[in-house]
Structure formats: C-alpha cells, structure tokens
Design a protein around this motif. Structure first.
Motif, PDB file in Angstrom:
ATOM      1  N   ALA A  34       0.908  -1.339   0.080  1.00  0.00           N
ATOM      2  CA  ALA A  34       0.140  -0.072  -0.099  1.00  0.00           C
ATOM      3  C   ALA A  34       0.682   1.358  -0.029  1.00  0.00           C
ATOM      4  O   ALA A  34       0.536   2.405  -0.553  1.00  0.00           O
ATOM      5  CB  ALA A  34      -1.081   0.101   1.140  1.00  0.00           C
ATOM      6  N   SER A  35       2.094   0.958   0.480  1.00  0.00           N
ATOM      7  CA  SER A  35       2.905   2.373   0.509  1.00  0.00           C
ATOM      8  C   SER A  35       3.565   2.623  -0.840  1.00  0.00           C
ATOM      9  O   SER A  35       4.244   3.803  -1.085  1.00  0.00           O
ATOM     10  CB  SER A  35       4.230   2.110   1.370  1.00  0.00           C
ATOM     11  OG  SER A  35       3.709   1.732   2.628  1.00  0.00           O
ATOM     12  N   GLY A  36       3.295   1.793  -2.075  1.00  0.00           N
ATOM     13  CA  GLY A  36       3.742   2.299  -3.275  1.00  0.00           C
ATOM     14  C   GLY A  36       2.242   2.434  -4.122  1.00  0.00           C
ATOM     15  O   GLY A  36       2.594   2.507  -5.348  1.00  0.00           O
ATOM     16  N   ASP A  37       1.220   2.481  -3.639  1.00  0.00           N
ATOM     17  CA  ASP A  37       0.152   2.575  -4.526  1.00  0.00           C
ATOM     18  C   ASP A  37      -0.505   4.044  -4.962  1.00  0.00           C
ATOM     19  O   ASP A  37      -1.235   4.044  -5.309  1.00  0.00           O
ATOM     20  CB  ASP A  37      -1.101   1.820  -3.856  1.00  0.00           C
ATOM     21  CG  ASP A  37      -1.087   0.311  -4.038  1.00  0.00           C
ATOM     22  OD1 ASP A  37      -0.029  -0.323  -4.798  1.00  0.00           O
ATOM     23  OD2 ASP A  37      -1.594  -0.367  -3.185  1.00  0.00           O
ATOM     24  N   GLY A  38       0.621   4.880  -4.663  1.00  0.00           N
ATOM     25  CA  GLY A  38       0.239   6.307  -5.011  1.00  0.00           C
ATOM     26  C   GLY A  38       0.581   6.570  -6.477  1.00  0.00           C
ATOM     27  O   GLY A  38       1.021   5.710  -7.175  1.00  0.00           O
ATOM     28  N   ALA A  39      -0.181   7.647  -6.977  1.00  0.00           N
ATOM     29  CA  ALA A  39      -0.032   8.058  -8.297  1.00  0.00           C
ATOM     30  C   ALA A  39       1.256   8.544  -8.727  1.00  0.00           C
ATOM     31  O   ALA A  39       1.994   9.370  -8.170  1.00  0.00           O
ATOM     32  CB  ALA A  39      -1.144   9.083  -8.691  1.00  0.00           C
ATOM     33  N   CYS A  40       1.799   7.842  -9.750  1.00  0.00           N
ATOM     34  CA  CYS A  40       3.363   7.986 -10.490  1.00  0.00           C
ATOM     35  C   CYS A  40       3.238   8.872 -11.422  1.00  0.00           C
ATOM     36  O   CYS A  40       2.921   8.640 -12.660  1.00  0.00           O
ATOM     37  CB  CYS A  40       3.731   6.529 -10.751  1.00  0.00           C
ATOM     38  SG  CYS A  40       5.549   6.751 -11.163  1.00  0.00           S
ATOM     39  N   PRO A  73      -1.224   8.166 -15.257  1.00  0.00           N
ATOM     40  CA  PRO A  73      -0.216   7.727 -14.307  1.00  0.00           C
ATOM     41  C   PRO A  73      -0.786   6.264 -13.738  1.00  0.00           C
ATOM     42  O   PRO A  73      -2.190   6.184 -13.258  1.00  0.00           O
ATOM     43  CB  PRO A  73      -0.116   8.782 -13.228  1.00  0.00           C
ATOM     44  CG  PRO A  73      -1.476   9.469 -13.374  1.00  0.00           C
ATOM     45  CD  PRO A  73      -1.736   9.323 -14.661  1.00  0.00           C
ATOM     46  N   GLY A  74       0.236   5.382 -13.543  1.00  0.00           N
ATOM     47  CA  GLY A  74      -0.030   4.189 -12.798  1.00  0.00           C
ATOM     48  C   GLY A  74       0.426   4.467 -11.681  1.00  0.00           C
ATOM     49  O   GLY A  74       0.449   5.387 -11.087  1.00  0.00           O
ATOM     50  N   THR A  75       0.540   3.321 -10.827  1.00  0.00           N
ATOM     51  CA  THR A  75       1.169   3.650  -9.388  1.00  0.00           C
ATOM     52  C   THR A  75       2.855   3.430  -9.249  1.00  0.00           C
ATOM     53  O   THR A  75       3.395   2.930 -10.228  1.00  0.00           O
ATOM     54  CB  THR A  75       0.720   2.167  -8.377  1.00  0.00           C
ATOM     55  OG1 THR A  75       1.116   1.018  -8.971  1.00  0.00           O
ATOM     56  CG2 THR A  75      -0.862   2.350  -8.486  1.00  0.00           C
ATOM     57  N   TRP A  76       3.239   3.711  -8.429  1.00  0.00           N
ATOM     58  CA  TRP A  76       4.867   3.813  -8.121  1.00  0.00           C
ATOM     59  C   TRP A  76       5.183   2.145  -8.118  1.00  0.00           C
ATOM     60  O   TRP A  76       6.078   1.996  -8.723  1.00  0.00           O
ATOM     61  CB  TRP A  76       5.054   4.485  -6.955  1.00  0.00           C
ATOM     62  CG  TRP A  76       5.233   5.819  -6.960  1.00  0.00           C
ATOM     63  CD1 TRP A  76       4.310   6.642  -6.646  1.00  0.00           C
ATOM     64  CD2 TRP A  76       6.188   6.488  -7.843  1.00  0.00           C
ATOM     65  NE1 TRP A  76       4.707   7.859  -6.953  1.00  0.00           N
ATOM     66  CE2 TRP A  76       5.701   7.735  -7.614  1.00  0.00           C
ATOM     67  CE3 TRP A  76       7.247   6.115  -8.443  1.00  0.00           C
ATOM     68  CZ2 TRP A  76       6.508   9.019  -8.132  1.00  0.00           C
ATOM     69  CZ3 TRP A  76       8.032   7.123  -8.969  1.00  0.00           C
ATOM     70  CH2 TRP A  76       7.604   8.708  -8.967  1.00  0.00           C
ATOM     71  N   ASN A  77       4.339   1.399  -7.638  1.00  0.00           N
ATOM     72  CA  ASN A  77       4.578  -0.161  -7.547  1.00  0.00           C
ATOM     73  C   ASN A  77       4.724  -0.652  -9.028  1.00  0.00           C
ATOM     74  O   ASN A  77       5.466  -1.513  -9.389  1.00  0.00           O
ATOM     75  CB  ASN A  77       3.570  -0.796  -6.837  1.00  0.00           C
ATOM     76  CG  ASN A  77       3.685  -0.933  -5.324  1.00  0.00           C
ATOM     77  OD1 ASN A  77       4.820  -0.735  -4.968  1.00  0.00           O
ATOM     78  ND2 ASN A  77       2.506  -0.912  -4.522  1.00  0.00           N
ATOM     79  N   ALA A  78       3.717  -0.141  -9.897  1.00  0.00           N
ATOM     80  CA  ALA A  78       3.857  -0.532 -11.285  1.00  0.00           C
ATOM     81  C   ALA A  78       5.039   0.009 -12.105  1.00  0.00           C
ATOM     82  O   ALA A  78       5.740  -0.904 -12.930  1.00  0.00           O
ATOM     83  CB  ALA A  78       2.311  -0.087 -12.071  1.00  0.00           C
ATOM     84  N   TYR A  79       5.427   1.176 -11.501  1.00  0.00           N
ATOM     85  CA  TYR A  79       6.658   1.719 -12.421  1.00  0.00           C
ATOM     86  C   TYR A  79       7.998   0.940 -11.968  1.00  0.00           C
ATOM     87  O   TYR A  79       8.530   0.431 -12.614  1.00  0.00           O
ATOM     88  CB  TYR A  79       6.669   3.123 -12.088  1.00  0.00           C
ATOM     89  CG  TYR A  79       7.959   3.811 -12.424  1.00  0.00           C
ATOM     90  CD1 TYR A  79       8.431   3.896 -13.833  1.00  0.00           C
ATOM     91  CD2 TYR A  79       8.925   4.367 -11.699  1.00  0.00           C
ATOM     92  CE1 TYR A  79       9.450   4.381 -14.271  1.00  0.00           C
ATOM     93  CE2 TYR A  79      10.196   4.791 -12.126  1.00  0.00           C
ATOM     94  CZ  TYR A  79      10.243   4.918 -13.361  1.00  0.00           C
ATOM     95  OH  TYR A  79      11.480   5.523 -13.884  1.00  0.00           O
ATOM     96  N   PHE A  80       8.032   0.740 -10.499  1.00  0.00           N
ATOM     97  CA  PHE A  80       9.039  -0.286 -10.215  1.00  0.00           C
ATOM     98  C   PHE A  80       9.155  -1.467 -10.678  1.00  0.00           C
ATOM     99  O   PHE A  80      10.229  -2.019 -11.290  1.00  0.00           O
ATOM    100  CB  PHE A  80       8.985  -0.219  -8.489  1.00  0.00           C
ATOM    101  CG  PHE A  80       9.257   0.964  -7.839  1.00  0.00           C
ATOM    102  CD1 PHE A  80       9.747   2.098  -8.059  1.00  0.00           C
ATOM    103  CD2 PHE A  80       8.446   1.123  -6.565  1.00  0.00           C
ATOM    104  CE1 PHE A  80       9.750   3.423  -7.746  1.00  0.00           C
ATOM    105  CE2 PHE A  80       8.425   2.320  -5.978  1.00  0.00           C
ATOM    106  CZ  PHE A  80       9.426   3.505  -6.418  1.00  0.00           C
ATOM    107  N   ARG A  81       7.855  -2.240 -11.022  1.00  0.00           N
ATOM    108  CA  ARG A  81       7.981  -3.353 -11.363  1.00  0.00           C
ATOM    109  C   ARG A  81       8.579  -3.558 -13.016  1.00  0.00           C
ATOM    110  O   ARG A  81       9.190  -4.263 -13.254  1.00  0.00           O
ATOM    111  CB  ARG A  81       6.703  -4.000 -11.262  1.00  0.00           C
ATOM    112  CG  ARG A  81       6.296  -5.463 -12.071  1.00  0.00           C
ATOM    113  CD  ARG A  81       4.874  -5.782 -12.477  1.00  0.00           C
ATOM    114  NE  ARG A  81       4.180  -4.861 -13.406  1.00  0.00           N
ATOM    115  CZ  ARG A  81       3.281  -4.148 -12.985  1.00  0.00           C
ATOM    116  NH1 ARG A  81       2.371  -4.346 -12.072  1.00  0.00           N
ATOM    117  NH2 ARG A  81       2.877  -3.315 -13.931  1.00  0.00           N
TER     118      ARG A  81
END
Length: 173
Positions: A34-40, A73-81
């Motif tokens: 949940a800590s990475g689900d913000g808007a990227c 924008p996706g989520t930060w988690n998606a960008y990291f992945r």
C-alpha cells in the motif's frame, strides 16, 4: 509561462531513472504494498523538452501555467515493477513495512555518507529519504489537460519511454 513537470524520467535522469534502477537492482525498492500505490506522475524527459518548445511557440501560452505529466499515471509499484523487468532486476520482491521504514531511517546517515563520499570521490549507496517514501503513497494526480489543450505537443507512449529510459541506464552502466 510556467511549466510544472511531474517526476522527470528517461535518458539523463539521475533521480527517477538511474537512482531508482540502482535501488531496484539492490533490492531496496520493489513492491511497497500500500505504501507504493500512490499516483506515479512521471514526465518523460524528451516529452518535457517538446512541451518547452511548444510553449515557446504557442501564442496562448504566455502567462499560463501548465502541468506536464503522464495523462494516465499508474502506481509507483507498477513503475518499479516495469523498470525492474526492463533492466533485468527481477524478481521484484514485496518489501515488508518494517523494511520500508528502515530505508527511511537509513536515509540520514546515507546522505551524510554521500556528501563525504563525493568529496573523496567514492560512490556511496543511494538514500531513500522519508519524503520520497511519502510521495510513493500519495494519490495526487497532476491535471495535464491544460498543457494538452494549450501546447499541443506529442507524447511518447509510456512503454516506449520506459524502454528508452531502461536502455539508457543499461548503456550508462
């Protein structure tokens, strides 16, 4: 006129491409839950350059304020992945909450080490400051519509932008 870009990534971006990629390779970033689900809110560096040129040419841009960022924008988690996959830093592991908090606490001594290392010509591990960790959870989306309507510049498709960013990082070593 004022252009307000999102987080600028792509070739030449130390903060949002190179540092992020190094942290992914080291396993210090990954799926943050949940800590990475913000808007990227990313902005591809060449797209920002195109927006600047368009703003200088656009008659109606004078005095305007324009947010330049990814329209979807996706989520930060998606960008990291996605970045991790593109640079071969897989598997992308889910980091437990305690690990994310520990990264925030480690940021302070790492920043001191970075300062001292720079003076000595030594590369030190990247810091993940608490402010950055808070950003990864924020669900704030930049409103890009005024820039799209008033500047009329072409954007690079996100998948292509990510491939270019990853390629730059891999070539840069």
């Amino acid at each position: 006129m004022i252009l307000r870009p999102g987080c600028v990534h792509g070739p030449g971006s130390e903060g949002w491409t190179a540092r992020t990629a190094r942290l992914l390779r080291a396993g210090r970033l990954g799926d943050l839950g949940a800590s990475g689900d913000g808007a990227c809110n990313l902005t591809y560096a060449p797209d920002l350059a195109a927006a600047v040129v368009a703003a200088l040419r656009a008659e109606g841009a004078r005095g305007g304020v324009f947010n330049v960022s990814d329209p979807e924008p996706g989520t930060w988690n998606a960008y990291f992945r996605d970045l991790a996959i593109a640079i071969g830093a897989t598997p992308v592991r889910r980091l437990p909450g305690w690990r994310v908090r520990a990264e925030g606490l480690a940021a302070y001594p790492l920043k001191v080490g970075e300062f001292l290392g720079r003076k000595a010509g030594v590369r030190t591990p990247d810091a993940v400051p608490p402010s950055l960790l808070r950003l990864f959870a924020q669900e704030i989306v930049l409103d890009h519509r005024r820039a799209d309507a008033g500047l009329g510049f072409a954007r690079t498709p996100p998948a292509e932008a990510l491939r270019e960013a990853a390629g730059w990082f891999l070539r840069a070593g």
